[in-house]
Design a protein around this motif. Structure first.
Motif, PDB file in Angstrom:
ATOM      1  N   ASN A   1       0.833  -1.281   0.012  1.00 39.41           N
ATOM      2  CA  ASN A   1      -0.168   0.004   0.126  1.00 39.41           C
ATOM      3  C   ASN A   1       0.937   1.387   0.063  1.00 39.41           C
ATOM      4  O   ASN A   1       0.264   2.346   0.290  1.00 39.41           O
TER       5      ASN A   1
ATOM      6  N   PRO B   1      -0.579   0.386  -4.186  1.00 40.80           N
ATOM      7  CA  PRO B   1      -1.520   1.131  -3.583  1.00 40.80           C
ATOM      8  C   PRO B   1      -2.819   1.411  -4.362  1.00 40.80           C
ATOM      9  O   PRO B   1      -2.790   1.737  -5.634  1.00 40.80           O
TER      10      PRO B   1
ATOM     11  N   SER C   1      -4.789  -1.351  -1.106  1.00 40.40           N
ATOM     12  CA  SER C   1      -3.970  -1.946  -1.774  1.00 40.40           C
ATOM     13  C   SER C   1      -4.489  -2.919  -2.626  1.00 40.40           C
ATOM     14  O   SER C   1      -5.357  -3.549  -2.480  1.00 40.40           O
TER      15      SER C   1
ATOM     16  N   TYR D   1      -9.483  -2.319   1.391  1.00 38.97           N
ATOM     17  CA  TYR D   1      -9.213  -0.947   1.653  1.00 38.97           C
ATOM     18  C   TYR D   1      -9.662  -0.780   3.027  1.00 38.97           C
ATOM     19  O   TYR D   1     -10.867  -1.280   3.530  1.00 38.97           O
TER      20      TYR D   1
END
Length: 773
Positions: A235, A256, A263, A301
């Motif tokens: 990420n 990311p 990611s 997320y």
């Protein structure tokens, strides 16, 4: 002094004591500083007015509650630089930290846990973790990193044989292992008929194998749990890596979605043996098919500080065919959606929706009948898991429900064919469970891990369900409507483990656990194959049950650089399944009429010695075991060895880091041959030789022995680019290990019988180029 004065002092004392004992919670998530990946099993230890420690869970989360005061916090993880902080715990504190990797290649590939002496201190028995960063050091067939081949080098885990990724744990059959990828069940974990596993090591973050003392959150299989988790993805920045080998190439991309917040990861692998076949001048194989591919994908997320969503999937397919003869393909599809939610600093939850599908198809290409056979296993699963952290307890509880659909086999042919088509009835079932468990640090020396799982299974319509007599004749048949419950089973599964620490370096542990299984594989081969039949528990097939007790001694030496463990176990098995003699297996719509039901037992000793650090490291594992089954209709009702019974198993792994660039490694295995049934005699009918058999599995295959070696050369380091070369030799001794034995008439004297052994591999060199940028 008046009574009022005494009461005032008493109230002041209690109020002060209560205030002094008020506890606050330190919680947070531990991640890799370079990638943002959550670290599973990182150690968080605090010391001050009181001392406590814990490990991060499967999502990198931890929580510790202690009384008010000033504390020193140490966060560590194998292969990473530890972080030390000083905090004042006078309120609930969030501590999210990122650790920097040391990339220490001197660490051993397999580690019991990530805390240096966790193998001694934890109440958990039989847990092994594979360090994915060091997996390159283990020599494997054709240079393909293989998680399943690596765990087969551990004591208590027996290989299914060369050319097979199936494995046996403490006397259990291959189908008695629960293999899950991001919580989704993988029914067939092999590629190319077992030469490689479905797990692309580039896409895997964590692998945990439970072979004893199984925690209550797992269920549905008797012998073990292999819990595989995919990479979350980087990420912080975009990265690419891959490798090019003799028969396969792979590529992984990650980066990311929103920096430090979300990611993705996508990994692809494919073989290209079929390209060589197409170029072959031999017209008999030119145009034949031999390949597989797999795709791993995952995204996550962080919605806010309390909610994170994960989506992951796996798609794999094998294609094997001989030109103008046959085509065979099979594959797995899994999909998982998970929501992590933090209700409070102490209460963590994970909600999962899971789908998995396994199917295979066989076609005859040179047959005017247009013969085609196919099968399907499909599951929908809902899981809700909770984890509650307190001072000395980690409480886990949850529920899950799985809907199974199994289509055993469908055979279709052309209308002109003399072969009858066959459609076996689909079977539907619901498997559900509720569990609770507690990990309790009772004292500095005594730790408990105990729990209870309630497992339920319901066989459902639509369908016709028959009952059979001992000779396989139908006694009665009952028709059940769609959605109606036909047969229900309920089982309580207690789980209990305890460890007693004599000191920081040695302990003893014992455990008891019960497991049940309602999804069964019907196979008469020594190992699983793509065309095995799956069946559910029914009015005839009862849930398989296993009760296992184990006890072990665990000792570390030289500041935890050396580990030793010795474990003994005994397992009782109920409702085991086997075939009748001369059973009709293929395309049998009444397959349950061909089954026998009995009991089993397995017992053994496992010894393990490991050096974890330094230029030279590795381990030695030895297993002495016995696995037996008993059926009233076989072997005069006496116990006989199971197919997977092997008396001795030895594995030796050595890894030597000669310099910062060169690493040499080798692995040596030796095992007693599998138990097999040899013919007791033969007779000739119509010019054809027919063999007859007496005792089941009374013979032995020849022993297996293999030495593999490899060397890894790290390329010169660049700022954005890294590469390495891996050179290996599989089966350096060129020993012809037995894959199968077939009995034929002796060419020189047809009255005698000759044994004809088939072996798969001789000496096989390999070279692989790996890159990362």
């Amino acid at each position: 002094m008046s009574m009022k004065y005494y009461l005032s002092l008493l109230l002041l004392f209690f109020s002060t004591a209560l205030l002094a004992q008020k506890k606050f919670t330190l919680s947070g998530t531990i991640r890799d500083g370079a990638t943002g990946e959550t670290l599973i099993g990182a150690t968080v230890k605090i010391s001050g007015p009181a001392t406590a420690g814990t490990l991060t869970n499967g999502y990198g989360y931890f929580a510790i509650s202690q009384i008010e005061g000033s504390y020193t916090v140490v966060i560590s993880y194998t292969g990473y630089t530890a972080i030390t902080k000083t905090i004042t715990l006078n309120k609930d504190i969030k501590l999210n930290e990122e650790l920097k990797s040391t990339i220490d290649l001197a660490e051993v590939v397999v580690s019991a846990t990530n805390r240096k002496n966790e193998n001694v201190k934890s109440a958990q028995m039989g847990l092994e973790r594979v360090d994915m960063k060091s997996l390159n050091s283990i020599p494997v067939l054709l240079g393909e990193k293989d998680v399943l081949k690596t765990i087969q080098l551990l004591p208590g885990v027996k290989s299914g044989g060369e050319g097979n990724t199936g494995f046996y744990v403490r006397g259990g059959a291959a189908d008695q292992n629960l293999i899950i990828l991001d919580e989704a069940v993988v029914y067939n974990s092999s590629h190319l008929l077992g030469f490689f596993s479905t797990f692309n090591a580039d896409a895997i973050k964590d692998v945990s194998l439970y072979k004893g003392g199984m925690p209550a959150q797992y269920g549905g299989r008797l012998s073990s749990v292999l819990d595989v988790r995919m990479d979350d993805g980087n990420n912080k920045e975009f990265k690419f890596q891959g490798g090019i080998g003799l028969i396969a190439s792979r590529l992984k991309a990650e980066g990311p979605i929103v920096k430090d917040r979300g990611s993705f990861m996508v990994s692809f692998r494919r073989t290209y043996i079929d390209l060589f076949l197409r170029a072959s001048p031999d017209s008999s194989i030119n145009g034949s098919t031999l390949n597989f591919y797999d795709i791993n994908a995952k995204a996550n997320y962080k919605i806010n500080d309390k909610n994170t969503i994960y989506v992951s999937g796996y798609f794999g397919k094998d294609n094997i065919g001989v030109k103008d003869l046959f085509a065979n393909d099979w594959g797995n599809v899994t999909a998982t959606i998970r929501l992590n939610h933090i209700f409070s600093d102490r209460l963590f939850s994970n909600t999962s929706l899971i789908y998995n599908n396994y199917n295979y198809t066989v076609r005859l290409l040179n047959d005017v009948t247009n013969f085609k056979a196919s099968s399907l296993v499909r599951d929908f699963n809902f899981k809700e898991d909770f984890q509650y952290f307190s001072n000395k307890h980690t409480l886990r509880f949850g529920i899950n429900a799985t809907q199974h659909r199994i289509s055993p086999i469908d055979i279709s042919v052309s209308q002109e064919s003399q072969v009858n088509p066959l459609t076996q009835q689909r079977r539907y079932g619901i498997e559900s469970a509720a569990y609770i468990s507690d990990e309790w640090a009772a004292t500095e020396h005594l730790n408990f891990l105990y729990g209870l799982r309630l497992a339920a299974f319901s066989l459902m319509g639509p369908g016709n369900f028959s009952t059979y007599d001992p000779d396989g004749n139908i006694l009665s048949t009952e028709s059940v409507a769609d959605g109606k419950f036909y047969k229900n089973y309920f089982n309580l599964e207690p789980r209990f483990s305890v460890s007693y620490l004599f000191n920081e370096e040695n302990s003893i542990k014992t455990s008891y656990n019960r497991n049940t299984q309602n999804v069964h594989i019907l196979t008469n081969a020594t190992s699983s194959s793509p065309t095995d039949q799956y069946v559910l528990s029914s009015n005839n097939i009862k849930p398989e049950i296993a009760d296992q007790v184990s006890m072990g001694y665990f000792r570390n030496f030289d500041e935890n650089n050396y580990e030793f463990s010795g474990e003994v176990y005994y397992k009782w098995l109920q409702n085991q399944i086997d075939y009748k003699n001369a059973a009709q297996l293929l395309a049998n719509s009444n397959i349950e009429s061909e089954l026998l039901y009995g009991v089993g037992r397995a017992y053994g000793l496992e010894l393990f010695f490991k050096k974890k650090f330094g230029k030279l490291n590795g381990w030695v594992g030895y297993t002495l075991s016995r696995t037996e089954r008993k059926f009233a209709e076989l072997n005069n009702g006496k116990y006989f060895p199971s197919r997977q019974d092997r008396t001795h198993d030895v594995s030796v792994v050595g890894i030597y880091n000669i310099s910062q660039r060169w690493t040499f490694s080798s692995s040596f295995i030796y095992s007693t041959g599998n138990a097999v049934t040899f013919p007791a005699g033969k007779y000739v009918v119509g010019g054809q030789t027919t063999y007859y058999y007496t005792e089941r599995n009374a013979g032995r295959m020849p022993y297996n022995m293999r030495l593999d070696v490899s060397a890894t050369l790290e390329g010169k380091k660049h700022k954005r680019y890294q590469s390495s070369w891996n050179f290996g030799v599989y089966n350096l001794l060129a020993r012809k290990n037995p894959y199968s034995i077939e009995f034929i008439d002796d060419p020189n004297d047809p009255r005698k019988t000759a044994a004809q052994q088939t072996s798969l591999f001789g000496l096989i060199p390999s070279v692989t180029w790996n890159f990362k940028f």
